[in-house]
Design a protein around this motif. Structure first.
Motif, PDB file in Angstrom:
ATOM      1  N   GLU A  37       0.789  -1.464  -0.225  1.00  0.00           N
ATOM      2  CA  GLU A  37      -0.282   0.164   0.236  1.00  0.00           C
ATOM      3  C   GLU A  37       0.943   0.941  -0.381  1.00  0.00           C
ATOM      4  N   LEU A  38       2.270   1.245   0.591  1.00  0.00           N
ATOM      5  CA  LEU A  38       2.780   2.239   0.623  1.00  0.00           C
ATOM      6  C   LEU A  38       3.727   2.671  -0.005  1.00  0.00           C
ATOM      7  N   GLU A  39       4.194   1.623  -0.960  1.00  0.00           N
ATOM      8  CA  GLU A  39       4.968   1.598  -2.212  1.00  0.00           C
ATOM      9  C   GLU A  39       3.770   1.415  -3.169  1.00  0.00           C
ATOM     10  N   GLN A  40       3.452   1.808  -3.676  1.00  0.00           N
ATOM     11  CA  GLN A  40       2.172   2.281  -4.709  1.00  0.00           C
ATOM     12  C   GLN A  40       1.336   3.485  -4.328  1.00  0.00           C
ATOM     13  N   SER A  41       2.226   4.270  -2.908  1.00  0.00           N
ATOM     14  CA  SER A  41       1.561   5.885  -2.898  1.00  0.00           C
ATOM     15  C   SER A  41       2.583   6.615  -2.553  1.00  0.00           C
ATOM     16  N   GLY A  42       3.751   5.045  -3.562  1.00  0.00           N
ATOM     17  CA  GLY A  42       5.282   6.394  -4.265  1.00  0.00           C
ATOM     18  C   GLY A  42       6.521   6.189  -3.592  1.00  0.00           C
ATOM     19  N   VAL A  43       6.385   5.357  -2.197  1.00  0.00           N
ATOM     20  CA  VAL A  43       7.475   4.989  -0.929  1.00  0.00           C
ATOM     21  C   VAL A  43       8.895   4.213  -1.151  1.00  0.00           C
ATOM     22  N   GLU A  44       9.893   3.568  -1.169  1.00  0.00           N
ATOM     23  CA  GLU A  44      10.415   3.191  -1.888  1.00  0.00           C
ATOM     24  C   GLU A  44      10.493   1.885  -0.840  1.00  0.00           C
ATOM     25  N   GLN A  45      10.453   0.935  -1.711  1.00  0.00           N
ATOM     26  CA  GLN A  45      10.380  -0.553  -1.004  1.00  0.00           C
ATOM     27  C   GLN A  45      11.108  -0.709   0.724  1.00  0.00           C
ATOM     28  N   SER A  46      12.513  -0.331   0.861  1.00  0.00           N
ATOM     29  CA  SER A  46      13.324  -0.702   2.158  1.00  0.00           C
ATOM     30  C   SER A  46      12.670   0.439   3.283  1.00  0.00           C
ATOM     31  N   LYS A  47      12.447   1.690   2.352  1.00  0.00           N
ATOM     32  CA  LYS A  47      11.892   2.954   3.074  1.00  0.00           C
ATOM     33  C   LYS A  47      10.112   2.150   3.516  1.00  0.00           C
ATOM     34  N   ALA A  48       8.947   1.963   3.047  1.00  0.00           N
ATOM     35  CA  ALA A  48       7.851   1.316   3.404  1.00  0.00           C
ATOM     36  C   ALA A  48       8.393   0.267   4.440  1.00  0.00           C
ATOM     37  N   VAL A  49       8.971  -0.431   3.880  1.00  0.00           N
ATOM     38  CA  VAL A  49       9.056  -2.189   5.302  1.00  0.00           C
ATOM     39  C   VAL A  49       9.490  -1.462   6.830  1.00  0.00           C
ATOM     40  N   GLU A  50      10.421  -0.040   6.280  1.00  0.00           N
ATOM     41  CA  GLU A  50      11.007   0.252   7.676  1.00  0.00           C
ATOM     42  C   GLU A  50      10.243   0.907   8.185  1.00  0.00           C
ATOM     43  N   ASN A  51       9.434   1.821   7.759  1.00  0.00           N
ATOM     44  CA  ASN A  51       7.710   2.466   8.068  1.00  0.00           C
ATOM     45  C   ASN A  51       6.597   1.595   9.395  1.00  0.00           C
ATOM     46  N   VAL A  52       6.781   0.352   8.230  1.00  0.00           N
ATOM     47  CA  VAL A  52       5.373  -0.393   8.906  1.00  0.00           C
ATOM     48  C   VAL A  52       5.578  -0.909   9.792  1.00  0.00           C
ATOM     49  N   LEU A  53       7.156  -1.403   9.669  1.00  0.00           N
ATOM     50  CA  LEU A  53       7.392  -2.025  11.180  1.00  0.00           C
ATOM     51  C   LEU A  53       7.689  -1.406  11.873  1.00  0.00           C
ATOM     52  N   ASN A  54       8.076  -0.315  12.424  1.00  0.00           N
ATOM     53  CA  ASN A  54       8.487   0.822  13.034  1.00  0.00           C
ATOM     54  C   ASN A  54       6.963   0.838  13.545  1.00  0.00           C
ATOM     55  N   GLU A  55       5.642   0.915  13.023  1.00  0.00           N
ATOM     56  CA  GLU A  55       4.395   1.016  13.462  1.00  0.00           C
ATOM     57  C   GLU A  55       4.080   0.080  13.775  1.00  0.00           C
ATOM     58  N   MET A  56       4.768  -1.214  13.350  1.00  0.00           N
ATOM     59  CA  MET A  56       4.249  -2.644  14.297  1.00  0.00           C
ATOM     60  C   MET A  56       4.887  -2.462  15.388  1.00  0.00           C
ATOM     61  N   GLY A  57       5.714  -1.644  15.967  1.00  0.00           N
ATOM     62  CA  GLY A  57       6.628  -1.830  16.950  1.00  0.00           C
ATOM     63  C   GLY A  57       6.823  -3.136  17.394  1.00  0.00           C
ATOM     64  N   ASN A  58       7.835  -3.422  18.664  1.00  0.00           N
ATOM     65  CA  ASN A  58       8.346  -4.036  19.402  1.00  0.00           C
ATOM     66  C   ASN A  58       7.482  -5.261  19.070  1.00  0.00           C
ATOM     67  N   PRO A  59       8.124  -6.151  18.557  1.00  0.00           N
ATOM     68  CA  PRO A  59       7.786  -7.719  18.355  1.00  0.00           C
ATOM     69  C   PRO A  59       7.527  -8.381  19.712  1.00  0.00           C
ATOM     70  N   LYS A  60       8.194  -8.232  20.763  1.00  0.00           N
ATOM     71  CA  LYS A  60       7.716  -9.364  22.360  1.00  0.00           C
ATOM     72  C   LYS A  60       6.353  -8.189  22.163  1.00  0.00           C
ATOM     73  N   ARG A  61       5.998  -7.212  22.048  1.00  0.00           N
ATOM     74  CA  ARG A  61       4.401  -6.477  22.788  1.00  0.00           C
ATOM     75  C   ARG A  61       3.552  -7.288  21.489  1.00  0.00           C
ATOM     76  N   LEU A  62       3.924  -6.861  20.628  1.00  0.00           N
ATOM     77  CA  LEU A  62       3.354  -7.849  19.399  1.00  0.00           C
ATOM     78  C   LEU A  62       3.113  -9.038  19.881  1.00  0.00           C
ATOM     79  N   ALA A  63       3.551 -10.032  20.469  1.00  0.00           N
ATOM     80  CA  ALA A  63       3.461 -11.584  20.992  1.00  0.00           C
ATOM     81  C   ALA A  63       2.971 -11.222  21.814  1.00  0.00           C
ATOM     82  N   ASP A  64       2.762 -10.684  22.959  1.00  0.00           N
ATOM     83  CA  ASP A  64       2.554 -10.579  24.110  1.00  0.00           C
ATOM     84  C   ASP A  64       1.298 -10.247  24.155  1.00  0.00           C
ATOM     85  N   GLN A  65      -0.107  -9.697  22.578  1.00  0.00           N
ATOM     86  CA  GLN A  65      -1.065  -9.557  22.649  1.00  0.00           C
ATOM     87  C   GLN A  65      -1.523 -10.793  22.027  1.00  0.00           C
ATOM     88  N   TYR A  66      -0.677 -11.415  21.528  1.00  0.00           N
ATOM     89  CA  TYR A  66      -1.461 -12.784  21.250  1.00  0.00           C
ATOM     90  C   TYR A  66      -1.498 -13.853  21.686  1.00  0.00           C
TER      91      TYR A  66
END
Length: 324
Positions: A37-66
């Motif tokens: 979705e970010l790539e379609q808006s013109g964001v470079e892939q590597s930057k898009a990945v970085e933005n998405v993962l930063n938005e997802m947050g710490n993987p430990k917290r995400l695991a705790d939610q599961y």
């Protein structure tokens, strides 16, 4: 997309094994969709990945939610490992006691009602103690683990904190812990329940003629409690290795301290107690001076061999911790 795979791996390693595959597929699909979705808006892939993962947050917290953790004695993060470990060790104890019983039947008095009852009693007592030990240690690990919310809230996470590659070392650590636990448990059984089997087996005409003990039975009441203490420290250490999903520096230093404590206890026993059978050389090879000298040198070298092995391991682990 390598960072995506690493992120997913970092998240699912905190989950029970049966949920990891489904959660990994779900996360992979969600992250991929967000990146596209970010790539379609013109964001470079590597930057898009970085933005998405930063938005997802710490993987430990995400695991705790599961996990959706509740007031468990042993929570879902550790329960699968706890159950597997309990089954493996109890099975190892069953095999060890059964083999010891059969050896006793073959070499001693044969099958007797009293001997069989003692065998069943030994199985029950050993199983009960193993269940208690493992349950208590896993409960302590669960209770003393700092809540993920406290850890995460005290630090700022970004995609730069991801490891460079997927961590495969965790599996080898657990295998090492399980193998060590099984080995120490069998030693504990051997020294406490079937001490008479530890010795030099003497055969004549294809038949067992004598069994010469390696350790000094006369001083057993002095050194066995120390050995049991060393076994207990090793059991704790190996359970932690097998149970820990992620070990902090504090936990690593604690494990190192257990190794050092075990070494100190062994050195104390070796120096202050007649550990080995002083008559073994004469009983195995009478009037053989060469064998007597070899046995004396071997028993004298044991302390140095053990000390060198343990210290190399300790210094290696400390060096790795200081480098991090």
């Amino acid at each position: 997309m390598n960072r995506v795979e690493i992120y997913v791996s970092e998240c699912v390693k905190y989950l029970p094994k049966k949920h990891r595959k489904d959660v990994a597929l779900e996360l992979q699909s969600e992250i991929t969709a967000m990146v596209e979705e970010l790539e379609q808006s013109g964001v470079e892939q590597s930057k898009a990945v970085e933005n998405v993962l930063n938005e997802m947050g710490n993987p430990k917290r995400l695991a705790d939610q599961y996990l959706n953790r509740k007031a468990y004695l042993i929570g879902p993060r550790y329960y699968p490992t706890y159950l597997s470990l309990l089954k493996i060790v109890i099975f190892a104890v069953f095999i060890g006691l059964t083999v010891a019983y059969l050896v006793g039947v073959i070499f001693d008095s044969g099958i007797t009602a009293m001997g069989f009852i003692q065998y069943l009693g030994g199985l029950f007592n050993a199983g009960l103690q193993i269940f208690a030990w493992i349950t208590v240690i896993f409960t302590l690990i669960e209770r003393n683990e700092k809540p993920l919310e406290d850890v995460i809230d005290s630090e700022t996470w970004s995609v730069k904190d991801l490891p460079k590659s997927i961590d495969y070392k965790q599996k080898s650590n657990r295998i090492e812990g399980i193998a060590g636990l099984v080995f120490i448990t069998l030693l504990l059984i051997l020294f406490n329940f079937e001490f008479n089997l530890i010795g030099v087996y003497m055969f004549s005409d294809g038949q067992l003629s004598d069994l010469v003990p390696i350790f000094n039975a006369d001083t057993m009441n002095q050194w066995l409690p120390w050995f049991n203490g060393i076994f207990a420290l090793s059991i704790v250490s190996n359970i932690i290795k097998a149970a820990s999903i992620h070990r902090s520096k504090k936990m690593e230093y604690f494990l190192i301290s257990l190794s050092v404590a075990s070494l100190v206890a062994f050195i104390w026993v070796f120096v202050n107690v007649d550990l080995f059978n002083p008559n073994l050389a004469q009983m195995v090879a009478p009037n053989n001076d060469a064998f007597a000298v070899m046995w004396q040198n071997l028993t004298s070298s044991v302390i140095w061999i053990v000390a060198i092995i343990v210290l190399i391991d300790v210094f290696t682990r400390v060096y790795k911790l200081l480098k991090v």
